[in-house]
Write a protein that holds these residues in place. Sequence first.
Motif, PDB file in Angstrom:
ATOM      1  N   UNK A 148      37.380  -4.115   6.732  1.00 38.89           N
ATOM      2  CA  UNK A 148      37.330  -3.067   7.748  1.00 38.89           C
ATOM      3  C   UNK A 148      37.700  -1.726   7.126  1.00 38.89           C
ATOM      4  N   UNK A 149      36.797  -0.757   7.237  1.00 39.57           N
ATOM      5  CA  UNK A 149      37.074   0.622   6.876  1.00 39.57           C
ATOM      6  C   UNK A 149      37.069   1.435   8.172  1.00 39.57           C
ATOM      7  N   UNK A 150      37.675   2.616   8.163  1.00 41.95           N
ATOM      8  CA  UNK A 150      37.676   3.429   9.400  1.00 41.95           C
ATOM      9  C   UNK A 150      36.270   3.690   9.941  1.00 41.95           C
ATOM     10  N   UNK A 151      35.312   3.993   9.063  1.00 39.75           N
ATOM     11  CA  UNK A 151      33.948   4.266   9.521  1.00 39.75           C
ATOM     12  C   UNK A 151      33.298   3.011  10.078  1.00 39.75           C
ATOM     13  N   UNK A 152      33.505   1.869   9.413  1.00 37.77           N
ATOM     14  CA  UNK A 152      32.941   0.608   9.904  1.00 37.77           C
ATOM     15  C   UNK A 152      33.540   0.237  11.256  1.00 37.77           C
ATOM     16  N   UNK A 153      34.839   0.484  11.416  1.00 37.60           N
ATOM     17  CA  UNK A 153      35.483   0.204  12.707  1.00 37.60           C
ATOM     18  C   UNK A 153      34.881   1.072  13.800  1.00 37.60           C
ATOM     19  N   UNK A 154      34.625   2.348  13.473  1.00 39.85           N
ATOM     20  CA  UNK A 154      34.065   3.276  14.460  1.00 39.85           C
ATOM     21  C   UNK A 154      32.646   2.871  14.863  1.00 39.85           C
ATOM     22  N   UNK A 155      31.796   2.611  13.870  1.00 37.81           N
ATOM     23  CA  UNK A 155      30.410   2.229  14.192  1.00 37.81           C
ATOM     24  C   UNK A 155      30.362   0.844  14.836  1.00 37.81           C
ATOM     25  N   UNK A 156      31.269  -0.046  14.426  1.00 33.11           N
ATOM     26  CA  UNK A 156      31.294  -1.386  15.008  1.00 33.11           C
ATOM     27  C   UNK A 156      31.700  -1.370  16.466  1.00 33.11           C
TER      28      UNK A 156
END
Length: 291
Positions: A148-156
């Motif tokens: 989990x990266x911040x961007x992946x969490x946001x898009x997910x």
Amino acid sequence: MAAGYLAVALAGIMWGSLGVWAKMLFALGLAPGPAVTLRAVIGFIFLAAALGIARPQALKADRSDLPFFAFFGFGAVTAFYLLYFTTISLTTIGTAAILLYTAPAFVNILARLLFNEPLTPAKLAALGLSWTGIFLVIGAYQPAALQVTPLAALTGLGSGFTYALYTVLSKRLLRTYSHWTVLFYGLGFGALFLAVLQAPAVLASNLGIPALWPPLLIVSLVTVAAYAFYTWGISRVPVGRASIVAMVEPVAAGLLGFIVLGEQFELPQLIGAVLVLGGAVLAQRPDQPGR
């Protein structure tokens, strides 16, 4: 209501089967972006032709509602596909799936606010069972499956929210229109926006490959059938409960991957499948008076 829940479950199983056909398309050289776009466009063309012959009245909508239908198609179809595939590109499939299946939580919160559907202990328990089951089904108990990266969490989380939008916005539109009309305009606008974002030359070159057509047609038709069952189902049952029942999708995907593709399906995944199915059954428990 039993028929409604059955329709939602069938939709989840159909969506789960798409992974098998998608892997076939990818093996033949079709990239995810064009695959998603062609799936939506071909599915819409088939739907429009079928409705034009069998139910022409379903193609009619009030002109004043077209902006809302456009928002529905963009938010619940186009944005969902873009966010979900972006998440997959940024992290593992397991992480993307867990973030995607925050959708039932969004649905239940929005259903409480917009439709006054109660958030009962049984519904919360069903969500908990289903989430635990999905965690096991996708193999998230293995550390390598989660990144989990911040961007992946946001898009997910965005993919989960836009997935939830289809359910909630459909319910609102179903007050006025048939499920066929809702599906026609939702998929139509979604396919249009997806097509605009793809290079026409790329789409045309892929359509010129004969080997792609059989699995591409199957994926397109299954997509339309799944949306039709789901939209019809949520017209007859509370959307919060329907969103939990639809979580059978990853179970169907895992089992079909095991049966058809010979993919690994371990004991924890089997236990997870049982938990998801248990959550789907519990979600159908009627609300108690006063709760």
